[in-house]
Design a protein around this motif. Structure first.
Motif, short mmCIF file in Angstrom:
data_model
loop_
_atom_site.label_atom_id
_atom_site.label_comp_id
_atom_site.label_asym_id
_atom_site.label_seq_id
_atom_site.Cartn_x
_atom_site.Cartn_y
_atom_site.Cartn_z
N GLU A 178 0.80 -1.23 0.00
CA GLU A 178 0.00 0.00 0.00
C GLU A 178 0.83 1.28 0.00
O GLU A 178 0.30 2.36 -0.28
N ASN A 179 2.14 1.21 0.35
CA ASN A 179 2.96 2.43 0.26
C ASN A 179 3.98 2.37 -0.87
O ASN A 179 4.79 3.29 -1.04
N LEU A 180 3.93 1.32 -1.65
CA LEU A 180 4.88 1.14 -2.74
C LEU A 180 4.76 2.25 -3.79
O LEU A 180 5.75 2.61 -4.44
N HIS A 181 3.56 2.82 -3.93
CA HIS A 181 3.37 3.89 -4.91
C HIS A 181 4.24 5.10 -4.61
O HIS A 181 4.54 5.89 -5.51
N GLN A 182 4.68 5.25 -3.36
CA GLN A 182 5.53 6.38 -3.00
C GLN A 182 6.94 6.26 -3.58
O GLN A 182 7.71 7.21 -3.54
N LEU A 183 7.25 5.09 -4.10
CA LEU A 183 8.58 4.84 -4.67
C LEU A 183 8.56 4.82 -6.20
O LEU A 183 9.54 4.45 -6.82
N ASP A 184 7.42 5.25 -6.79
CA ASP A 184 7.25 5.04 -8.23
C ASP A 184 8.20 5.87 -9.09
O ASP A 184 8.39 5.56 -10.26
N LYS A 185 8.83 6.89 -8.54
CA LYS A 185 9.77 7.70 -9.32
C LYS A 185 11.22 7.25 -9.13
O LYS A 185 12.13 7.84 -9.71
N LEU A 186 11.42 6.21 -8.36
CA LEU A 186 12.76 5.70 -8.11
C LEU A 186 13.06 4.50 -9.01
O LEU A 186 12.15 3.79 -9.42
N SER A 187 14.32 4.29 -9.28
CA SER A 187 14.75 3.18 -10.13
C SER A 187 15.39 2.11 -9.25
O SER A 187 16.38 2.37 -8.57
N PHE A 188 14.81 0.91 -9.26
CA PHE A 188 15.35 -0.17 -8.45
C PHE A 188 14.89 -1.51 -9.03
O PHE A 188 13.96 -1.58 -9.82
N GLU A 189 15.57 -2.59 -8.60
CA GLU A 189 15.29 -3.92 -9.12
C GLU A 189 14.36 -4.74 -8.22
O GLU A 189 13.72 -5.68 -8.68
N GLY A 190 14.36 -4.44 -6.92
CA GLY A 190 13.56 -5.27 -6.05
C GLY A 190 13.41 -4.72 -4.65
O GLY A 190 13.95 -3.67 -4.31
N LEU A 191 12.68 -5.47 -3.83
CA LEU A 191 12.36 -5.09 -2.46
C LEU A 191 12.81 -6.18 -1.50
O LEU A 191 12.58 -7.36 -1.75
N ALA A 192 13.41 -5.78 -0.40
CA ALA A 192 13.74 -6.71 0.68
C ALA A 192 12.68 -6.60 1.76
O ALA A 192 12.37 -5.50 2.23
N VAL A 193 12.10 -7.73 2.14
CA VAL A 193 10.94 -7.75 3.03
C VAL A 193 11.18 -8.77 4.16
O VAL A 193 11.76 -9.83 3.94
N ILE A 194 10.70 -8.43 5.35
CA ILE A 194 10.69 -9.40 6.46
C ILE A 194 9.25 -9.60 6.92
O ILE A 194 8.57 -10.53 6.50
N SER A 195 8.78 -8.70 7.76
CA SER A 195 7.48 -8.89 8.42
C SER A 195 6.30 -8.86 7.45
O SER A 195 5.28 -9.51 7.69
N GLY A 196 6.43 -8.10 6.36
CA GLY A 196 5.32 -8.02 5.41
C GLY A 196 4.94 -9.37 4.83
O GLY A 196 3.80 -9.56 4.38
N ILE A 197 5.88 -10.32 4.85
CA ILE A 197 5.60 -11.68 4.38
C ILE A 197 5.56 -12.67 5.54
O ILE A 197 4.61 -13.44 5.69
N LEU A 198 6.56 -12.64 6.40
CA LEU A 198 6.66 -13.64 7.46
C LEU A 198 5.58 -13.50 8.53
O LEU A 198 5.23 -14.48 9.19
N ASN A 199 5.07 -12.29 8.71
CA ASN A 199 4.01 -12.09 9.71
C ASN A 199 2.62 -12.19 9.10
O ASN A 199 1.62 -12.00 9.79
N SER A 200 2.57 -12.50 7.81
CA SER A 200 1.28 -12.64 7.14
C SER A 200 0.66 -14.00 7.45
O SER A 200 1.36 -14.99 7.63
N LYS A 201 -0.66 -14.05 7.46
CA LYS A 201 -1.35 -15.34 7.65
C LYS A 201 -1.20 -16.22 6.42
O LYS A 201 -1.34 -17.44 6.49
N ASP A 202 -0.92 -15.59 5.27
CA ASP A 202 -0.78 -16.33 4.00
C ASP A 202 0.46 -15.80 3.28
O ASP A 202 0.35 -14.92 2.43
N PRO A 203 1.66 -16.30 3.60
CA PRO A 203 2.89 -15.80 2.99
C PRO A 203 2.93 -15.92 1.47
O PRO A 203 3.52 -15.08 0.80
N GLU A 204 2.30 -16.95 0.94
CA GLU A 204 2.27 -17.10 -0.52
C GLU A 204 1.50 -15.96 -1.16
O GLU A 204 1.96 -15.33 -2.11
N LEU A 205 0.32 -15.67 -0.63
CA LEU A 205 -0.49 -14.58 -1.15
C LEU A 205 0.19 -13.24 -0.92
O LEU A 205 0.18 -12.37 -1.80
#
Length: 209
Positions: A170-197
């Motif tokens: 939901e805050n990724l749009h704030q980075l739309d003017k930046l140039s990058f290849e990827g995102l490093a994530v911890i809690s956004g996936i590991l603390n999710s009830k459905d890590p695959e989703l």
């Protein structure tokens, strides 16, 4: 090995292992493209237990052709059969590490320091990572990165750029003017009830920008 891009999952071994192995498996199914084992071990854990954990993560990643790195503990790359190392800072013993990890992946957190980006480029590292883009409890040791420093990195290096720290779909749009290849994530996936989703959601939003 796949091109370094997409979702880079940082695994916290301080969490219960069996649940963490399951979450990692789900995230791999969702499309995670790089794994990093954070050196956030429980007090008193033995070296053999660390190696067992690393080897289990590597076994999970192998069918997906996903690289597994370890944070800082460079000697565990060879001991555990991992694919490389992530450094939080420029090491004083870089020549020793460089010799030991010849041909392996090595990334570096650069923060707001342009000189670290230049050093990473000169040393032919595999990628750089900016920490922290947004405030985050899991990366409270990182300074907040200025957007102009991320954008300026493209003039200093051709290395893949990853962003980390408090990044959500939901805050990724704030980075739309930046140039990058990827995102490093911890809690956004590991603390999710459905890590695959959760992983698929990050990937879908990443494609938009």
């Amino acid at each position: 090995m796949k091109k370094l891009k997409g979702i880079y999952l940082v695994i916290d071994p301080n969490q219960p292992w069996e649940a963490l192995f399951d979450k990692t498996q789900q995230a791999l199914k969702g499309g995670v493209q790089i794994l990093q084992i954070w050196n956030h071990w429980k007090d008193g854990i033995s070296e053999s237990e660390k190696i067992r954990f690393c080897q289990e993560i590597k076994k999970l990643a192998l069918p997906y052709d996903v690289a597994v790195l370890i944070n800082e503990d460079w000697k565990f790359v060879e001991k555990s059969g991992l694919d490389g190392l992530h450094l939080d800072r420029k090491p004083d013993n870089w020549e020793e590490i460089k010799s030991a990890l010849k041909g392996q992946l090595v990334g570096l957190t650069v923060g707001n320091q342009d000189e670290l980006i230049v050093w990473a480029e000169e040393q032919h590292l595999s990628y750089i990572s900016f920490c922290s883009v947004f405030p985050s409890s899991s990366v409270d040791s990182c300074e907040i990165v200025r957007p102009e420093n991320i954008q300026n990195a493209r003039s200093l290096t051709s290395l893949p750029i990853f962003l980390s720290g408090g990044i959500r779909p939901e805050n990724l749009h704030q980075l739309d003017k930046l140039s990058f290849e990827g995102l490093a994530v911890i809690s956004g996936i590991l603390n999710s009830k459905d890590p695959e989703l959760a992983t698929k959601t990050y990937i879908d939003h990443l494609k938009m920008y």
